[in-house]
Write an enzyme that holds these catalytic residues in place. Sequence first.
Site, short mmCIF file in Angstrom:
data_model
loop_
_atom_site.label_atom_id
_atom_site.label_comp_id
_atom_site.label_asym_id
_atom_site.label_seq_id
_atom_site.Cartn_x
_atom_site.Cartn_y
_atom_site.Cartn_z
N GLU A 585 0.83 -1.22 0.00
CA GLU A 585 0.00 0.00 0.00
C GLU A 585 0.86 1.26 0.00
O GLU A 585 0.52 2.25 -0.66
CB GLU A 585 -0.96 -0.01 1.19
N ASP A 651 3.30 -4.92 -5.49
CA ASP A 651 3.66 -6.25 -4.98
C ASP A 651 5.17 -6.38 -4.83
O ASP A 651 5.67 -6.85 -3.80
CB ASP A 651 3.18 -7.35 -5.94
#
Length: 750
Positions: A585, A651
Site C-alpha cells: 500500500e 507487490d
Amino acid sequence: MGRSESQMDITDINTPKPKKKQRWTPLEISLSVLVLLLTVIAVTMIALYATYDDGICKSSDCIKSAARLIQNMDATAEPCTDFFKYACGGWLKRNVIPETSSRYSNFDILRDELEVILKDVLQEPKTEDIVAVQKAKTLYRSCVNETAIDSRGGQPLLKLLPDVYGWPVATQNWEQTYGTSWSAEKSIAQLNSNYGKKVLINFFVGTDDKNSMNHIIHIDQPRLGLPSRDYYECTGIYKEACTAYVDFMIAVAKLIRQEEGLPIDENQISVEMNKVMELEKEIANATTKSEDRNDPMLLYNKMTLAQIQNNFSLEINGKPFSWSNFTNEIMSTVNINIPNEEDVVVYAPEYLIKLKPILTKYFPRDFQNLFSWRFIMDLVSSLSRTYKDSRNAFRKALYGTTSESATWRRCANYVNGNMENAVGRLYVEAAFAGESKHVVEDLIAQIREVFIQTLDDLTWMDAETKKKAEEKALAIKERIGYPDDIVSNDNKLNNEYLELNYKEDEYFENIIQNLKFSQSKQLKKLREKVDKDEWITGAAIVNAFYSSGRNQIVFPAGILQPPFFSAQQSNSLNYGGIGMVIGHEITHGFDDNGRNFNKDGDLVDWWTQQSANNFKEQSQCMVYQYGNFSWDLAGGQHLNGINTLGENIADNGGIGQAYRAYQNYVKKNGEEKLLPGIDLNHKQLFFLNFAQVWCGTYRPEYAVNSIKTDVHSPGNFRIIGSLQNSVEFSEAFQCPKNSYMNPEKKCRVW
C-alpha cells in the site's frame, strides 16, 4: 474375673522369637546404588528435557501456524521451479471451487468466515441496540425475507418504471405515453440523480485531482452491461456471454409484459433487444481501452460547462443535447444551480467525440430501451425467484457459477456495503482484538523507514526527486482497524443514517431508498470541502487500501487476522503477511498512478524529467515480464502488463520492503524459534507465508472476465512474478542461476 479383651496380649505365647537381622551383601548394595543413580539420572533428564530449549517453538500458536503452512504446501515440488506449486500445491488438492463462487482463494475463505460473523451479529435484535444498528438489522431481515420478496413478484419494479420513462419493450404504446415528453437530458439525468445509475454519460461529483481539498463535477465514459468492451466482439470466448446477455433482456421483458397482462410477441421483443445490443456495442467501441487510461495527467481535462457545450455538441432525436440542462437536471435534486462558468473535469474527450455520429442513428425508443435495461438488470436480483432465475445463464457465462450464493451471504454483504459503519461497529465488538492496532502501527513505522532508506539505493532516481519522495512517504497517513467514532459516538452514527427508514417486508423499496440516499449524499459534496479524515472503507472488509487523493493507507479490522497477522504468530509470518501488504500500500503512492500525486494528494508533477523517464524505463521491464505470462484458465491469453502495472509495482516493492524490515527485526531481537515439523528457516517461512496468502484458482469463465477487468495479476502470477525479481528469495531457497524462479534478468522499480 477374666481379663478384658481389650487388654489381651497381642503376641501369642507360642510365637517364635525373631531371628537376628542379616547384613546386605555387596551385590545388593551395588544394585541399590545403581538403581538410585539411574533414578536420579532419569529425573534429571526429565527436568532437563522440560526446560531444554532446542530452538523449536512448541506453543499452540506455533503448532497451528506450522500445521496451516504444511497443509497448504506441496513439499515434493521444487521451490526454484514453481514456487506457486510448492507453496499452494496442498491447498489446490484440498479445495474445490464452490458452485456459488467464480474463484476460490485463501482471501475468499477469510471473506466467507467474515460473512458468518456478520450473519451472527445481524440476525439477532438486542434491546440495547442503538438506532443505527437497529436499522442495519431491519435491512438485513428485509433482505432474507424471501417469502415477502417472492409474494410480490415484479410489482415493486413495475411501480418504479414510470419514474424513469418506462421500458418501451415492456410498455404498451410507449410513444404515446412517454415519447412526446421524452428528452435524453431528462432520461439520463433521472437515472443518475435518483438512483446513481450512469448511462451513456458518466456524470459524477468527486475530488478534484489537482486541488484535493475541493470537489468538482466529472464527465467520463460509462460502464457497460458486459464486463469490458472486449466482450462486445461477441465471437470466440465472448460469444456465449453476448448470447446470454440478449437472452437475459428478452426473458425479463417477457416476465414484465406477462405480469402487466400485455400480449407477448417474442419476435418483436427479440428485435428490440438485439437493437439494444447493437447500440451498446457501438457505445462500447467508442470507449477508450483501459490501458490507454492509466495516466491521470492525460485524463484530466478541465473546462467550463460552456466549453463542454462547444467542444462536444451532441445531437439526439434531431435535437441538440444541452449540457447545461442535463447538469442542472441532476444537481437540482440537491438544490444546487450550475452556471455555464462552472469548471468541469472531462476524463473522456475521445469518447464524447466518437459518440456524436452514433447518436444520430438511433431513435428515442432505442435509447430508452437501453437506459431502462441497464437500470433493470441491476434490480432483477432484488425481485422474486422467477426474476432471479432469468439471470442464471448470464451469470454462468460471466462467472462460471451454477448456483447463487446463500441468501444470508448476499444479504450480509449488501448491508455491509450500504451501512458499513453500523456493521463495522457490530463486527469490531464481536471479533476484533484491539491490541492489534498498536502492533500494526509499529510495523507501518518500520516499513515506511525501510522504504525511505531504500531510496538511497536507487540509481535511476536523482537526489531532487528522492527528497520529494521521502517527504511524501513521511506524509502518508495510516488508518488501522476502524474509526473510533463508530464505537464511541452513538449520536454521530445514528445521525449518519438519520434519513433512512426501512421496512422488513419492503426489501425492494429499501434498496431504492439506499440508492437515492447514497447518490444525494455524493452530489451534495460539490459545494463541500473534502474531509480527509474520513475513512475510505468500512471496518468489516478483508482488504487494504491506498488513496492517492488523501495520501492515506487503510488496513481495516477484517484483514488483521491470520495468515496476514496475529500478535501470537511468528514475526516472519507477520512480516510476510501484513508486512508485505503494508509495503504494497505504501508503494501504491509511487506506482504508475500514485507517483503523479504529491504529499498532499494533489495531481502535481513533482518529478524531474530525467527521473520520470527512468521510472518509465524501469516500469517497462515489469510490463514485459507480466505481459509474457500466459494464463491457461483464460484460454492461454497473456496478462495485460499495462493494466496490472500499478499492482505489480506495489507487490514487488511490498515484498522487498517487508523482507528488509524483517531482517532489521532479527538484527534487533535475534532469531526466532523455528516452527515444529517444518524444515524451513524463518527467511524461507517469510516467503512461504507471503505466497500462501495468494493460494487460489478461478473458473475459466471468470478468468476470461478478470484478465480484462482486474487490475491485479492472478494469484499464481503475483507469487511467481514478484519472487522471480527477488534476490533475497533466491538466496533463501538457494535457487540456481537461470532457474525459473531465479532468472538472470530481474525487474525493480522501488
